[in-house]
Design a protein around this motif. Structure first.
Motif, PDB file in Angstrom:
ATOM      1  N   VAL A 192      38.548  30.559  33.778  1.00  0.00           N
ATOM      2  CA  VAL A 192      38.601  32.020  33.900  1.00  0.00           C
ATOM      3  C   VAL A 192      39.131  32.362  35.283  1.00  0.00           C
ATOM      4  O   VAL A 192      38.625  31.869  36.291  1.00  0.00           O
ATOM      5  N   LYS A 193      40.155  33.199  35.342  1.00  0.00           N
ATOM      6  CA  LYS A 193      40.829  33.482  36.605  1.00  0.00           C
ATOM      7  C   LYS A 193      39.861  34.040  37.639  1.00  0.00           C
ATOM      8  O   LYS A 193      39.137  35.003  37.394  1.00  0.00           O
ATOM      9  N   GLY A 194      39.844  33.394  38.798  1.00  0.00           N
ATOM     10  CA  GLY A 194      39.025  33.861  39.909  1.00  0.00           C
ATOM     11  C   GLY A 194      37.554  33.530  39.797  1.00  0.00           C
ATOM     12  O   GLY A 194      36.779  33.880  40.686  1.00  0.00           O
ATOM     13  N   GLU A 195      37.168  32.839  38.723  1.00  0.00           N
ATOM     14  CA  GLU A 195      35.750  32.578  38.515  1.00  0.00           C
ATOM     15  C   GLU A 195      35.475  31.084  38.361  1.00  0.00           C
ATOM     16  O   GLU A 195      36.382  30.275  38.184  1.00  0.00           O
ATOM     17  N   ASN A 272      40.184  21.488  34.044  1.00  0.00           N
ATOM     18  CA  ASN A 272      40.003  21.553  35.488  1.00  0.00           C
ATOM     19  C   ASN A 272      39.910  23.021  35.891  1.00  0.00           C
ATOM     20  O   ASN A 272      40.712  23.841  35.456  1.00  0.00           O
ATOM     21  N   LEU A 273      38.918  23.349  36.731  1.00  0.00           N
ATOM     22  CA  LEU A 273      38.737  24.731  37.159  1.00  0.00           C
ATOM     23  C   LEU A 273      39.872  25.229  38.047  1.00  0.00           C
ATOM     24  O   LEU A 273      40.091  26.432  38.172  1.00  0.00           O
ATOM     25  N   GLY A 274      40.582  24.325  38.683  1.00  0.00           N
ATOM     26  CA  GLY A 274      41.635  24.713  39.615  1.00  0.00           C
ATOM     27  C   GLY A 274      41.192  24.528  41.053  1.00  0.00           C
ATOM     28  O   GLY A 274      40.238  23.798  41.347  1.00  0.00           O
ATOM     29  N   ASN A 275      41.874  25.183  41.960  1.00  0.00           N
ATOM     30  CA  ASN A 275      41.620  25.034  43.398  1.00  0.00           C
ATOM     31  C   ASN A 275      40.562  26.007  43.875  1.00  0.00           C
ATOM     32  O   ASN A 275      40.526  27.162  43.453  1.00  0.00           O
ATOM     33  N   TRP A 279      39.031  30.815  43.989  1.00  0.00           N
ATOM     34  CA  TRP A 279      37.745  31.414  43.634  1.00  0.00           C
ATOM     35  C   TRP A 279      37.694  32.836  44.212  1.00  0.00           C
ATOM     36  O   TRP A 279      37.896  33.042  45.401  1.00  0.00           O
ATOM     37  N   SER A 280      37.480  33.813  43.376  1.00  0.00           N
ATOM     38  CA  SER A 280      37.428  35.245  43.711  1.00  0.00           C
ATOM     39  C   SER A 280      38.809  35.849  43.959  1.00  0.00           C
ATOM     40  O   SER A 280      38.904  36.997  44.392  1.00  0.00           O
ATOM     41  N   SER A 332      47.220  31.906  36.587  1.00  0.00           N
ATOM     42  CA  SER A 332      46.133  32.216  35.653  1.00  0.00           C
ATOM     43  C   SER A 332      45.192  31.047  35.434  1.00  0.00           C
ATOM     44  O   SER A 332      44.117  31.213  34.856  1.00  0.00           O
ATOM     45  N   PHE A 333      45.592  29.845  35.897  1.00  0.00           N
ATOM     46  CA  PHE A 333      44.736  28.668  35.760  1.00  0.00           C
ATOM     47  C   PHE A 333      44.071  28.299  37.088  1.00  0.00           C
ATOM     48  O   PHE A 333      43.599  27.177  37.259  1.00  0.00           O
TER      49      PHE A 333
END
Length: 731
Positions: A192-195, A272-275, A279-280, A332-333
């Motif tokens: 989820v973008k930013g989360e 993978n959540l990403g970098n 976050w935020s 978006s990822f």
């Protein structure tokens, strides 16, 4: 001399008698995003009643007939100054909010904000809200397919009222065969973008027959040591577990269980959540990364990587230095895309109007023809310079050097705050005394409470501009440092973030009497500043009373910090049209910095009753610590203790339920409808014992590397009469 002293005292008294939050409170304007919010106060002029010319949607029109007529109407009738929404009648009065897709129980302002029909005081929404057949979750036309989303070609969308004339395009022909092995396909796992969460979706060709899906996860690309995360009765799931980490690969495993088929197909996929830098970051805007950027993640980094961040500053430098002084955007990822690198030590990365650039560093010192900075101007200071023009320790404003680690609070004047030439971002000026220009610059995206006692960022030259009379920490200053959801609480000459406040920190004036209604919604006679709502005065001291029993909940600080109610869901396991089991799934968080995770321990109690339950809230007479409830004919049994829990009537029954956690927090009451009939249940395996085993759902797990193939006792139910069968081997 006496006259001057008297004037100073008068100004001082005038300054700090002003309520910095005279325009904050509860908003019931239907269009506001904070309508009836119990999480944060609304700003009257920003969140509730903004400028009508710029925000016409907040005011009455053909599309918004329930909105205020104008600003005056909004401020008078749609805004409650310094009032918690939990005490406003319009927000406390709930009912059914009916839409074309179904219903929800909410307050009238929230319902009218969506343009839906509101039925005040009505809670049986199934009776009053007509749900279109194409979105009611039922197979109304008996073609083995439900609704527009389930593949029924007779439904063109959720607004279609009648489910008829179609076929089931998504149902495989073998789904009516008990021996058929359905296929799970297209498992998509999206961060989820930013989360800090994943959204899982998958396709099941026999979804109409599904009882539930087990979702498990392990760490790594080729891992096999899967641990159960949740069970869900839909082919989607949102994983927001507190142990999820950024920059880490996970493997998910989804297994299906069916009402008809005995097969249990599964599917796996990596994710993978990403970098962490994303976050935020909820937009694709450009931003610069400096060493100070990682301060926002300090709790996360220290908690999850304690060895690397014993010294936080050194840990950040060691782990992230290659990303310093560069501009990025997030896709978006949650993956970083580098946009600009300011490699020179004489440059600094900044973003102006969403465009990144490398700005040359400047000494920000007066030129030779400008002695003592007396003739330094705003233009010569800030134009194409990494400098800001602000109040100094003298009577003349001066030019100061910016720093990537500085905060909004480092600006001392409204002009410097508004211009934000250092590109701190998201700064807002708050007046304490507008006539003499006293106020402070606060961040709208992070807490400001720490600045009540701190003069500013240590490395900045303008620290000397700190006013020892007007800038010292008071309640008025602490209140002004509160911004949106980032609220502060002032006590004992200190300002603390509400995120770190518990009931025992409160003065007795902040404590009332905690109670709950029939649905376990906590009410309190006093609206406390940090909206804890569960604090009660016990013999002149505040303490937590989450269950409203007029007794202190806690003897430990761990318990006192946990004022978060568990969220429980009962999932039906239906086979051949008969409800066999109810799976008890409990999610809970234990503190402000923790995340809600699936709980399997036995220190959670789930309370149940079969309607009619009367006007009773917590606590019901029946409870269980088991995660599985067995339905046998017209009775429900605890799968652990083998005791009878509930007795049903023939046909449809409504069960009310909720859970209580070890810290005595009680969850909101929920309902589930189940169909039960007599003489439908044959012999049932009721319990099985395995040495060192823990039962989760219908599986028994053991940490024993060489579990004994011991004999265990199995008990059965048949027509509600239990009998025993001993000496049975477990395979």
């Amino acid at each position: 001399m006496k006259k001057e002293a008297i004037i100073l005292i008068f100004v001082f008294g005038t300054l700090f008698s002003i309520n910095a939050f005279a325009d904050d409170g509860c908003c019931i304007n239907p269009t506001s995003s904070l309508v009836c919010s119990t999480e944060a106060f609304s700003s009257r002029d920003t969140d509730c009643c903004p400028l009508q010319a710029s925000f016409p949607q907040y005011y009455k029109s053909t599309q918004n007939p329930n909105n205020p007529a104008d600003y005056a109407d909004c401020a008078k009738n749609f805004f409650f100054n310094n009032t918690d929404c939990g005490l406003v009648d319009a927000c406390k009065s709930t009912g059914c909010c009916c839409s074309q897709f179904g219903w929800d129980i909410t307050s009238e302002p929230k319902c009218k904000g969506t343009g839906q029909i509101f039925h005040k005081g009505v809670t049986d929404c199934n009776q009053i809200c007509a749900i279109p057949q194409c979105s009611d979750g039922k197979d109304n036309d008996n073609n083995n397919c439900i609704d527009y989303s389930g593949g029924d070609t007779g439904c063109f969308g959720p607004e279609d009222t009648l489910e008829s004339g179609g076929i089931c395009s998504g149902q495989a022909t073998g789904c009516n065969n008990p021996n058929y092995a359905p296929k799970l396909t297209n498992l998509e796992i999206t961060p989820v973008k930013g989360e800090r969460k994943f959204l899982l979706k998958w396709q099941d060709e026999c979804s109409e027959n599904s009882a539930f899906y087990e979702v498990s996860r392990c760490t790594g690309a080729g891992c096999t040591n899967f641990a159960l995360v949740a069970a869900t009765n839909t082919n989607s799931f949102e994983d927001a577990s507190g142990d999820l980490l950024f920059d880490t690969t996970y493997t998910y495993h989804v297994k299906a269980r069916y009402k008809l088929q005995t097969a249990t197909p599964s599917i796996t996929q990596k994710a993978n959540l990403g970098n962490i830098e994303c976050w935020s970051q909820f937009s694709s805007d450009n931003f610069c990364v400096h060493e100070s950027y990682y301060t926002r993640y300090q709790n996360y980094l220290v908690l999850n990587f304690p060895d690397s961040f014993k010294n936080f500053a050194e840990g950040v430098k060691s782990r992230f230095e290659t990303k310093f002084n560069k501009a990025y955007s997030c896709d978006s990822f949650n993956k970083l895309t580098e946009k600009l690198s300011c490699s020179s030590t004489n440059q600094v990365c900044i973003v102006t109007n969403h465009i990144p650039s490398c700005l040359p560093k400047s000494s920000c010192k007066p030129a030779g023809s400008n002695p003592f900075g007396m003739f330094y101007t705003l233009e010569t200071c800030e134009s194409n310079n990494y400098c800001f023009y602000d109040r100094s320790h003298s009577t003349i404003d001066s030019c100061f050097g910016c720093n990537p680690s500085m905060s909004c609070y480092d600006y001392r004047t409204e002009g410097a705050c508004t211009r934000d030439n250092c590109r701190v971002g998201s700064c807002r000026w708050k007046n304490l005394e507008s006539q003499i220009g006293i106020g402070m610059c606060v961040s709208t995206v992070q807490t400001n409470c720490q600045w009540c006692e701190i003069k500013g960022t240590k490395s900045l030259e303008n620290l000397r501009a700190f006013n020892e009379i007007f800038d010292f920490c008071t309640k008025e200053k602490s209140d002004a440092l509160s911004e949106g959801a980032f609220r502060c609480y002032f006590s004992k000459s200190r300002s603390k973030s509400c995120d770190s406040i518990v009931c025992t920190d409160y003065e007795t004036s902040q404590c009332g009497t905690a109670a709950h209604d029939i649905n376990n919604i906590i009410t309190n006679t006093i609206a406390d500043e940090c909206s804890l709502k569960v604090c009660q005065n016990f013999n002149g001291k505040c303490a937590k009373n989450s269950d409203g029993d007029n007794k202190q909940d806690c003897a430990t600080s761990i318990c006192e910090n946990d004022y978060f109610a568990p969220n429980t869901t009962l999932l039906q396991v239906i086979k051949k049209g008969v409800t066999e089991n109810l799976i008890v799934q409990i999610y809970d968080k234990s503190g402000i910095n923790s995340s809600s995770v699936l709980k399997t321990s036995k220190d959670y109690s789930t309370f149940l009753c079969v309607e009619p339950c009367g006007s009773q809230g917590h606590q019901y007479d029946t409870s269980t610590t088991s995660r599985m409830i067995i339905i046998s004919n017209l009775n429900a049994y605890d799968s652990d203790t083998k005791s009878k829990l509930l007795a049903f009537k023939e046909g449809e029954n409504t069960v009310r339920y909720y859970s209580q956690d070890p810290s005595k927090n009680i969850g909101e009451v929920k309902k589930i409808k189940i169909q039960v009939y007599s003489n439908t249940t044959g012999p049932r395996v009721f319990a099985a014992n395995v040495s060192d085993g823990t039962k989760i759902l219908d599986r028994i797990y053991t940490s024993n590397q060489e579990p004994e193939q011991s004999l265990a006792t199995k008990q059965f139910f048949k027509l509600q009469i239990p009998c025993q069968m001993g000496n049975t081997h477990l395979n």
